[in-house]
Design a protein around this motif. Sequence first.
Motif, PDB file in Angstrom:
ATOM      1  N   GLY A 269       0.805  -1.211   0.000  1.00  0.00           N
ATOM      2  CA  GLY A 269       0.000   0.000   0.000  1.00  0.00           C
ATOM      3  C   GLY A 269       0.838   1.262   0.000  1.00  0.00           C
TER       4      GLY A 269
ATOM      5  N   ASP B  41       2.203   1.581  -3.477  1.00  0.00           N
ATOM      6  CA  ASP B  41       1.107   1.631  -4.463  1.00  0.00           C
ATOM      7  C   ASP B  41       1.244   0.544  -5.530  1.00  0.00           C
ATOM      8  N   TYR B  42       1.278  -0.683  -5.086  1.00  0.00           N
ATOM      9  CA  TYR B  42       1.205  -1.797  -6.034  1.00  0.00           C
ATOM     10  C   TYR B  42       0.348  -2.895  -5.420  1.00  0.00           C
ATOM     11  N   THR B  43      -0.085  -3.822  -6.234  1.00  0.00           N
ATOM     12  CA  THR B  43      -0.977  -4.884  -5.811  1.00  0.00           C
ATOM     13  C   THR B  43      -0.228  -6.210  -5.784  1.00  0.00           C
TER      14      THR B  43
ATOM     15  N   ASP C  23      -0.174  -9.903  -6.383  1.00  0.00           N
ATOM     16  CA  ASP C  23      -0.889 -10.900  -7.185  1.00  0.00           C
ATOM     17  C   ASP C  23      -0.374 -12.274  -6.781  1.00  0.00           C
TER      18      ASP C  23
END
Length: 251
Positions: free
Chosen positions: A12, A15-17, A19
């Motif tokens: 967070g 700013d990445y997700t 997977d």
Amino acid sequence: VPLHPEAVAFAGHYDYTIDVLAAYRPTGKGRVERQVTIVRDHVLAGRAFCSIEELDRAFLAWVPLRRKVTHRTHGEVIGVRARRDHQALRPVPSKPYRVVERHLRHVGKDCLVAFEANLYSVPATKVFHRQLVEVRTSAATVSLHATVPDSHGVTLLAIHPRAVGRGARIVDPDHWSALPDGHTRSTTSSREDHLPCHPRDRDREPSGSLRFLLARADAAKVEVGRRPLSVYDQISGISPFHTSPGPKDTT
């Protein structure tokens, strides 16, 4: 898939997700590990290096050659695709992410939070009794955060230096400015002008019995009647007990 809270917070912050790769799906993981094999075969195989600096120079000399190759998965030149990907990236946050310990604690009535046998204050205007807050600790500081962001998206409540030992109380005096100090509470006093009364009764003198009940000093002045215990014996019908018979009446 349950993720570690620190991993979620780290993602967070930058700013990445995350997977998560599905189980028994070797093709997805292979796309990442394939890069290790390529560098090993094209840069390291059959060569010896005397220092890390020599290894870095060899790798940097190989990178331009690699970027001229057409990628077999997306069919684009690696260097062209890399430039477009880099332009789409957002800037790195100015503040780095700090890995800290996270704990949940309740706020006490005195706006203090207990952690490791020490107490840390939080602003009375931002918390309520028994509210659950998050304690984030590092080697030098203890920061207290709300579990739900406010209207501005801020969760930070207070930052304190971490206490050394046990039994310490780290308090910011401004955090207690909104707590009641007792000056508005109704209290009883021995002075008649401080007796609590209804506004409509302020012009009337309180009765004697009421004044004695409310003021202990006045009640202490009441004259208490004294009578011998024989009076209670007469009322109850019990004759008094004598240790020896008295003289007979001869008259």
